[in-house]
Scaffold this motif. Structure first.
Motif, short mmCIF file in Angstrom:
data_model
loop_
_atom_site.label_atom_id
_atom_site.label_comp_id
_atom_site.label_asym_id
_atom_site.label_seq_id
_atom_site.Cartn_x
_atom_site.Cartn_y
_atom_site.Cartn_z
N PHE A 117 0.83 -1.20 0.00
CA PHE A 117 0.00 0.00 0.00
C PHE A 117 0.87 1.26 0.00
O PHE A 117 0.66 2.20 -0.77
N GLU A 118 1.92 1.27 0.86
CA GLU A 118 2.83 2.41 0.94
C GLU A 118 3.56 2.63 -0.38
O GLU A 118 3.72 3.75 -0.86
N LYS A 119 4.03 1.52 -0.98
CA LYS A 119 4.76 1.63 -2.25
C LYS A 119 3.85 2.12 -3.37
O LYS A 119 4.23 2.98 -4.17
N PHE A 120 2.61 1.60 -3.42
CA PHE A 120 1.66 2.04 -4.45
C PHE A 120 1.30 3.51 -4.27
O PHE A 120 1.11 4.23 -5.23
N LYS A 121 1.21 3.95 -3.01
CA LYS A 121 0.93 5.36 -2.74
C LYS A 121 2.07 6.23 -3.25
O LYS A 121 1.86 7.26 -3.89
N GLU A 122 3.31 5.78 -2.95
CA GLU A 122 4.50 6.52 -3.39
C GLU A 122 4.54 6.66 -4.91
O GLU A 122 4.91 7.70 -5.44
N LEU A 123 4.10 5.60 -5.61
CA LEU A 123 4.16 5.59 -7.07
C LEU A 123 2.87 6.08 -7.73
O LEU A 123 2.73 6.06 -8.94
N ASN A 124 1.91 6.50 -6.88
CA ASN A 124 0.62 6.99 -7.39
C ASN A 124 -0.13 5.92 -8.19
O ASN A 124 -0.79 6.22 -9.18
N PHE A 125 -0.02 4.65 -7.75
CA PHE A 125 -0.76 3.56 -8.40
C PHE A 125 -2.15 3.45 -7.76
O PHE A 125 -2.49 2.44 -7.15
N ASN A 126 -2.94 4.50 -7.90
CA ASN A 126 -4.22 4.55 -7.18
C ASN A 126 -5.22 3.50 -7.66
O ASN A 126 -6.00 2.97 -6.88
N ARG A 127 -5.19 3.19 -8.96
CA ARG A 127 -6.12 2.18 -9.48
C ARG A 127 -5.80 0.80 -8.92
O ARG A 127 -6.69 0.01 -8.63
N PHE A 128 -4.51 0.51 -8.75
CA PHE A 128 -4.12 -0.78 -8.18
C PHE A 128 -4.54 -0.87 -6.72
O PHE A 128 -4.90 -1.94 -6.22
N ILE A 129 -4.48 0.27 -6.02
CA ILE A 129 -4.90 0.29 -4.60
C ILE A 129 -6.36 -0.13 -4.50
O ILE A 129 -6.73 -0.94 -3.65
N ASP A 130 -7.19 0.42 -5.39
CA ASP A 130 -8.61 0.06 -5.39
C ASP A 130 -8.81 -1.39 -5.83
O ASP A 130 -9.59 -2.13 -5.23
N ARG A 131 -8.07 -1.80 -6.89
CA ARG A 131 -8.27 -3.14 -7.45
C ARG A 131 -7.95 -4.23 -6.42
O ARG A 131 -8.63 -5.25 -6.35
N PHE A 132 -6.90 -4.01 -5.64
CA PHE A 132 -6.49 -5.03 -4.68
C PHE A 132 -6.97 -4.74 -3.26
O PHE A 132 -6.50 -5.35 -2.29
N ASN A 133 -7.91 -3.78 -3.13
CA ASN A 133 -8.51 -3.45 -1.82
C ASN A 133 -7.45 -3.20 -0.75
O ASN A 133 -7.46 -3.80 0.32
N LEU A 134 -6.51 -2.31 -1.08
CA LEU A 134 -5.39 -2.07 -0.17
C LEU A 134 -5.61 -0.89 0.76
O LEU A 134 -4.74 -0.56 1.55
#
Length: 741
Positions: A117-134
């Protein structure tokens, strides 16, 4: 998922799985940057491998004249044999790597959701955060779980607590004004304040008189640390109110910039999202105005008539300190804390004063200059019409294209879907074809000069001060250079004499004078220091003409025999090397063949071998680490080096070579500016910094102290950093900016 075993491969492709490597060797694979044989596609490659089984056997049959290939295909294979063999190697997986792992250790495991979750936030992978319910449980929290927010009227109590704690964590609420007398066209409406010891945020509606009454002493107190956002702008707002802010300690945007200068998401909301995993809009959305219809969403970030200001600005004040706690640790980890504390934060005040000082512009002279330009433009239009035999809209690329390429029958170099291309590169190539081209280029140059630098500058002249107060930014460029906007005074044209003359309208006040200090070849001196190249270091230590020396070595002639043209060519290579110039770029710049340009670069790097080693080393280090640094540990991340696109990788390589040089030069200038500023204040001189243009610093001062100011500039700029070679500053004085060079 479709299972592909040996049978499925044979059925689909007609070859065995291992033979697909041979196929890839011939056809290539753009996604993996495997070149293959140009002109050989999948069908041809499959047919060849079905028949010959391997690339080696294919070439054996060609060498022994045992093939029955068509001549065209055969020629392609013979000419590109090296590419075919290289492509086969690139397409072959190495199965002989000595692995110490056991198979159990390599099995897929559950990921650490919090770290992902922290890494995806850092990289602005917001769609992946939603897709994987992070999303973490933070979304379910309320602001009150993080901080208590109150609206206050008894500001005195808050002031006492700030004085006791000796830190002022705040953010201003402002509204835009149309007041042309204001330097910063905003009015203070309120203030959010955070007190860490009680984890409480306060919001107070403010008139400007209240700000002066309650916070002037706090802002001017050198012992109270100020934490905030966009503090350079606040500094000017305060200055207009007669408040001289001191101890500007922490700025959210500058900290985020120093951690990653290529991340442009510099709002508090984005920074909080990245470093605190807090979705600010999610928290604030719970505080919709009760009067707002349930069906109508309130825009919580709207400045005007927003009754939720106490939550917005109270929460942002809280976030400033939380971001501070996080980013300071990150800066320390990156070894960039000294850069932040000793260079970036002291610079806030310098840039704020530069904007407040502004540069006087003679509006009447500027208007006259514009009128002269318009007259020249009209004359040029008539000449263009006469040469073309008709009148048309010169500013219309479509009409211009028709006249040049259909009526005048000039050679067509490039067409677009909208017609003929008439960009500057095309027109430069067409110069020898017709005299009208020179006139069109001149016409465009004058039009740009008038619209951008005459009509474009006039609205920025402050009616009250008669000066232009440009914004100076330290969080925009990837290399650390200061930039200027509204308007961009760093971009006043210098290439053409007419453009240079525009600088005549920038003047000092009566009884004052401009002192101009310009670093001499600072980037080449930094390159000499970083690379340690023996020849370049020697040239600067002996105060030799570095371009003449380069020409002497590249052309292998004595320095006294170097011609003006040879020196110019060497100068282009010298500065081109700093920016990672290609043989194509140099050939375009010098008007020579690509082969000749490549020869210049190769000879240069042979004679200056230390520079070649530096360039190779820095690119490899950037690939390995993912970033490069200046000598002051300013980082720039270069993900482009891992791109699949060759052009993007080349850009990354140029950025890797250029950033440590240009960035270090920018850092040295910042140190010099701070030191010059402090000396002027310490000696209480009637002088002020009014402009910085990359390697150039302009001081406006009283004529009586001009020599003193010159000495200060020379001393502070030349001692800003100790290099293996001396820093050298050229200083001049003049009654306008044009004459200062």
């Amino acid at each position: 998922m479709i299972h592909f075993g040996e049978a499925e491969i044979i059925e689909k492709y007609g070859v065995k799985p291992k033979e697909l490597i041979e196929v890839k060797g011939l056809m290539g694979d753009t996604s993996d940057n495997i070149p293959g044989v140009p002109g050989v596609g999948e069908k041809t490659a499959l047919d060849l491998i079905k028949k010959y089984k391997t690339i080696d056997k294919l070439y054996q049959s060609i060498e022994n004249n045992q093939d029955d290939l068509k001549e065209k295909l055969k020629e392609k294979l013979i000419v590109n044999k090296d590419l075919a063999l290289l492509s086969k190697t690139l397409g072959t997986i190495n199965i002989k790597v000595p692995l110490t792992n056991k198979i159990e250790e390599l099995k897929l495991k559950e990921w650490d959701s919090e770290k992902v979750f922290e890494k995806f936030k850092e990289l602005n992978f917001n769609r992946f955060i939603d897709r994987f319910n992070l999303q973490t449980e933070q979304k379910e929290k309320d602001i009150s779980d993080l901080v208590t927010i109150e609206e206050v009227r008894d500001i005195k109590k808050i002031v006492d607590k700030i004085n006791k704690k000796q830190e002022f964590i705040y953010i201003l609420e402002t509204v835009k004004l149309e007041d042309t007398n204001k330097i910063i066209k905003k009015k203070i409406k309120g203030i959010g304040i955070y007190l860490e010891e009680e984890n409480k945020s306060y919001y107070a509606k403010l008139e400007e008189n209240d700000l002066i009454k309650y916070f002037k002493d706090i802002l001017e107190n050198e012992n109270i640390k100020k934490y905030g956002s966009n503090l350079s702008e606040d500094y000017v707002i305060f200055k207009e109110l007669g408040i001289n802010a001191n101890n500007i300690y922490y700025d959210v945007q500058i900290a985020a910039y120093d951690l990653n200068p290529t991340n442009n998401n510099s709002t508090i909301e984005n920074i909080a999202n990245q470093y605190l995993n807090i979705d600010v809009s999610e928290f604030l959305s719970k505080y919709e105005d009760e009067k707002t219809s349930k069906n109508k969403q309130l825009n919580l970030f709207q400045e005007e008539n927003n009754e939720n200001s106490k939550y917005i600005y109270g929460f942002k004040a809280y976030l400033i300190k939380q971001i501070f706690n996080k980013t300071i640790k990150e800066l320390e980890k990156d070894n960039s804390l000294e850069l932040f504390n000793q260079i970036e934060m002291p610079l806030v005040k310098v840039l704020g004063d530069m904007q407040y000082n502004g540069m006087y512009v003679d509006k009447e002279e500027l208007t006259n200059f514009g009128n002269d330009l318009k007259s020249q433009i009209e004359d040029l239009k008539k000449e263009i019409y006469d040469l073309c035999g008709e009148e048309f809209n010169i500013n219309s690329t479509q009409q211009l294209g028709v006249v040049l390429f259909e009526k005048l029958k000039l050679p067509v170099y490039k067409k677009t879907k909208n017609g003929y291309s008439t960009d500057v590169d095309i027109l430069e190539k067409l110069k020898p074809e017709h005299p009208v081209i020179e006139k069109i280029l001149e016409y465009r140059s004058l039009m740009k000069l008038n619209s951008t630098y005459v009509e474009g500058l006039i609205p920025y002249i402050n009616e009250k001060t008669k000066r232009i107060h440009s914004y100076f930014h330290q969080t925009i460029t990837a290399t650390g250079r200061i930039s200027s906007t509204e308007p961009n005074l760093q971009n006043i044209p210098t290439r053409y004499e007419l453009g240079k003359k525009l600088r005549k309208v920038f003047k000092p006040a009566e009884n004052n004078i401009f002192i101009d200090a310009d670093y001499s070849q600072i980037e080449l001196r930094v390159l000499a220091h970083i690379s340690g190249d023996r020849n370049m270091v020697k040239a600067f230590k002996n105060d030799e003409d570095i371009h003449r020396q380069a020409a002497s070595k590249v052309f292998e002639i004595p320095m006294e025999e170097v011609t003006k043209e040879q020196r110019s060519s060497a100068k282009a290579v010298n500065f081109g090397i700093v920016y990672g110039i290609s043989d194509f770029g140099l050939s375009e710049q010098l008007g020579i063949s690509k082969k000749q340009a490549k020869g210049y670069i190769d000879q240069y790097l042979e004679k200056y071998s230390g520079i070649k080693k530096f360039m190779d080393r820095i690119v490899e280090e950037a690939k390995d680490k993912g970033y490069v640094e200046t000598l002051f540990h300013r980082r720039r991340y270069i993900p482009e080096l891992k791109s699949n696109n060759y052009m993007v990788r080349q850009f990354g390589a140029r950025a890797a070579m250029n950033t440590p040089i240009q960035g270090t030069a920018a850092d040295i200038m910042k140190i010099a500016m701070i030191n010059v500023y402090n000396r002027i204040k310490k000696e209480n001189l009637d002088a002020k910094i009014v402009l910085q243009v990359h390697d150039e610093l302009i001081i406006e001062c009283n004529k009586n102290i001009a020599e003193n100011v010159k000495n200060i500039l020379k001393e502070e700029m030349e001692s800003a950093m100790k290099l293996k070679v001396p820093l050298k500053v050229e200083i001049s004085e003049a009654e306008n900016w044009y004459k200062a060079k």
